[in-house]
Scaffold this motif. Sequence first.
Motif, mmCIF file in Angstrom:
data_model
loop_
_atom_site.group_PDB
_atom_site.id
_atom_site.type_symbol
_atom_site.label_atom_id
_atom_site.label_comp_id
_atom_site.label_asym_id
_atom_site.label_seq_id
_atom_site.Cartn_x
_atom_site.Cartn_y
_atom_site.Cartn_z
ATOM 1 N N GLY A 1 -11.181 -9.195 -1.001
ATOM 2 C CA GLY A 1 -9.790 -8.932 -0.630
ATOM 3 C C GLY A 1 -9.576 -9.143 0.857
ATOM 4 N N PRO A 2 -8.823 -10.158 1.277
ATOM 5 C CA PRO A 2 -8.701 -10.448 2.709
ATOM 6 C C PRO A 2 -7.987 -9.358 3.490
ATOM 7 N N VAL A 3 -6.983 -8.712 2.889
ATOM 8 C CA VAL A 3 -6.236 -7.700 3.623
ATOM 9 C C VAL A 3 -6.971 -6.364 3.616
ATOM 10 N N SER A 4 -7.406 -5.918 2.445
ATOM 11 C CA SER A 4 -8.077 -4.619 2.377
ATOM 12 C C SER A 4 -9.362 -4.611 3.202
ATOM 13 N N ASN A 5 -10.105 -5.707 3.185
ATOM 14 C CA ASN A 5 -11.344 -5.745 3.955
ATOM 15 C C ASN A 5 -11.083 -5.839 5.451
ATOM 16 N N TRP A 6 -10.001 -6.531 5.847
ATOM 17 C CA TRP A 6 -9.664 -6.553 7.274
ATOM 18 C C TRP A 6 -9.312 -5.152 7.743
ATOM 19 N N LEU A 7 -8.534 -4.428 6.947
ATOM 20 C CA LEU A 7 -8.181 -3.069 7.325
ATOM 21 C C LEU A 7 -9.429 -2.210 7.474
ATOM 22 N N HIS A 8 -10.340 -2.302 6.515
ATOM 23 C CA HIS A 8 -11.561 -1.492 6.567
ATOM 24 C C HIS A 8 -12.447 -1.876 7.746
ATOM 25 N N ASP A 9 -12.536 -3.165 8.031
ATOM 26 C CA ASP A 9 -13.487 -3.637 9.047
ATOM 27 C C ASP A 9 -12.914 -3.673 10.451
ATOM 28 N N CYS A 10 -11.590 -3.856 10.565
ATOM 29 C CA CYS A 10 -11.025 -4.179 11.879
ATOM 30 C C CYS A 10 -9.980 -3.194 12.399
ATOM 31 N N LEU A 11 -9.309 -2.458 11.537
ATOM 32 C CA LEU A 11 -8.249 -1.579 12.022
ATOM 33 C C LEU A 11 -8.852 -0.263 12.504
ATOM 34 N N LEU A 12 -8.825 -0.083 13.809
ATOM 35 C CA LEU A 12 -9.383 1.104 14.459
ATOM 36 C C LEU A 12 -8.274 1.813 15.223
ATOM 37 N N TYR B 1 0.846 -1.193 0.000
ATOM 38 C CA TYR B 1 0.000 0.000 0.000
ATOM 39 C C TYR B 1 0.883 1.244 0.000
ATOM 40 N N THR B 2 0.582 2.154 -0.924
ATOM 41 C CA THR B 2 1.339 3.388 -1.018
ATOM 42 C C THR B 2 1.205 4.208 0.259
ATOM 43 N N ILE B 3 2.308 4.824 0.647
ATOM 44 C CA ILE B 3 2.255 5.843 1.695
ATOM 45 C C ILE B 3 1.735 7.109 1.010
ATOM 46 N N SER B 4 0.485 7.418 1.247
ATOM 47 C CA SER B 4 -0.162 8.488 0.489
ATOM 48 C C SER B 4 0.167 9.875 1.025
ATOM 49 N N SER B 5 0.803 9.955 2.179
ATOM 50 C CA SER B 5 1.139 11.239 2.786
ATOM 51 C C SER B 5 2.607 11.562 2.567
ATOM 52 N N ILE B 6 3.007 12.751 3.014
ATOM 53 C CA ILE B 6 4.411 13.112 3.122
ATOM 54 C C ILE B 6 4.758 13.139 4.604
ATOM 55 N N PRO B 7 6.027 12.934 4.947
ATOM 56 C CA PRO B 7 6.379 12.856 6.369
ATOM 57 C C PRO B 7 5.931 14.050 7.196
ATOM 58 N N ALA B 8 5.868 15.238 6.586
ATOM 59 C CA ALA B 8 5.425 16.416 7.334
ATOM 60 C C ALA B 8 4.009 16.256 7.872
ATOM 61 N N ASP B 9 3.201 15.398 7.254
ATOM 62 C CA ASP B 9 1.814 15.183 7.676
ATOM 63 C C ASP B 9 1.635 13.898 8.470
ATOM 64 N N GLY B 10 2.715 13.167 8.744
ATOM 65 C CA GLY B 10 2.599 11.896 9.441
ATOM 66 C C GLY B 10 2.308 10.758 8.474
ATOM 67 N N LEU B 11 2.484 9.552 8.959
ATOM 68 C CA LEU B 11 2.372 8.359 8.118
ATOM 69 C C LEU B 11 0.910 8.005 7.845
ATOM 70 N N GLN B 12 0.558 7.849 6.554
ATOM 71 C CA GLN B 12 -0.807 7.486 6.166
ATOM 72 C C GLN B 12 -0.761 6.520 4.985
ATOM 73 N N ILE B 13 -1.651 5.538 4.998
ATOM 74 C CA ILE B 13 -1.870 4.705 3.819
ATOM 75 C C ILE B 13 -3.343 4.811 3.449
ATOM 76 N N THR B 14 -3.623 4.766 2.155
ATOM 77 C CA THR B 14 -4.994 4.912 1.664
ATOM 78 C C THR B 14 -5.358 3.642 0.923
ATOM 79 N N VAL B 15 -6.438 2.988 1.360
ATOM 80 C CA VAL B 15 -6.746 1.620 0.941
ATOM 81 C C VAL B 15 -8.170 1.534 0.404
ATOM 82 N N LYS B 16 -8.308 0.929 -0.768
ATOM 83 C CA LYS B 16 -9.632 0.627 -1.320
ATOM 84 C C LYS B 16 -10.021 -0.790 -0.931
ATOM 85 N N ALA B 17 -11.245 -0.967 -0.421
ATOM 86 C CA ALA B 17 -11.745 -2.302 -0.070
ATOM 87 C C ALA B 17 -12.120 -3.038 -1.346
#
Length: 351
Positions: A91-102, A71-87
């Motif tokens: 997709g076992p990983v993308s859906n787990w992230l959407h449903d479970c990562l809080l 997954y691309t790091i969609s941010s720049i370090p000045a804004d902190g670490l972010q990844i942007t994910v489409k479900a």
Amino acid sequence: MTLEPQVRPGAMALPQAPAARLLRCTGVRQETADVKTFMLESATGAEFGWLPGQYLTVNLETAQGPAARCYTISSIPADGLQITVKALPGGPVSNWLHDCLLPGGLLEAHGPQGVFTPEPGHWQKYLFLAAGSGITPLASITRALRLSGAPVDAVLLYSMRTPADAIFGAELRGIEASSGIRVELLPSTGGPGGRGRLDAAALAALVPDAAGREVFACGPASYLAAVRGMLELAGCASERLHVESYDIAAHAPAQASPCATPDTKVFSVEFAASGRTIQCPADSFVLEAALAAGIAVPSNCTLGMCGTCKSALLAGSVEMNHAGGIRPREIAAGKILLCCSKPSSDLVIDA
């Protein structure tokens, strides 16, 4: 123009090599109906930087076994670490992230990795082409260009199904031409002002000087195939095109068993650093043969994407079919990716 990594105050310099990391989720932002951005931080306090366009490999234990996704790091370090994910459907990983990562949840990852980033001081005129989730690395790159304050001449053409599917849509619409970056949103259906699908005629109308620009394109394999055709018609030199695809299956080398048949030619592969020499069939990847022989070669994606298994080829020749994990200048300098290289002679590798 020099594009330096924008590191937060107090952050460490870029790591010498990708590293395993334990990350903590600090927030979740809904971008579109099926896309979320996850704000992350190091769970151990070990800060790190990255170049715009690089990515992390997320590792999960799923009901079907271990799974890894880039997954691309969609941010720049000045804004902190972010990844942007489409479900993705199923997709076992993308859906787990959407449903479970809080917020508060932990995530194992490896990185940063990737070479889909402008080389420092190389070009000032860019053409960015994105479709769907392919906007994520280009959003990071354009954010870094804007933050740098250096003169830039860039055009971003972003294709999506409908205006509502535009990831970072409000931000992109708010980029003023005075920044040096012109943004064109190209929904294929729905909404006023939609220009329709990008084709050679539209590219020529929107970017008549495309042949004079350094091109970065990201999207599914079918989109990238169409982009190559458009750019060829526009007279763009192939060496000015940099691509990244999130369609991993399209890049996966056909996996072959490292066991040779009686008719298969076998070559010797010497690993200079370890002093080990193994046998590798001509139809097998060097990484496969090394791991089968118990040689611990650093590796991760096994698809020619991440660059983790990059090594210097000291002698011999290979057939390499990579997916963007190595730069042309690195190939010219004698580097190969072990995961997607098959021997065509006896080899000596600096590993």
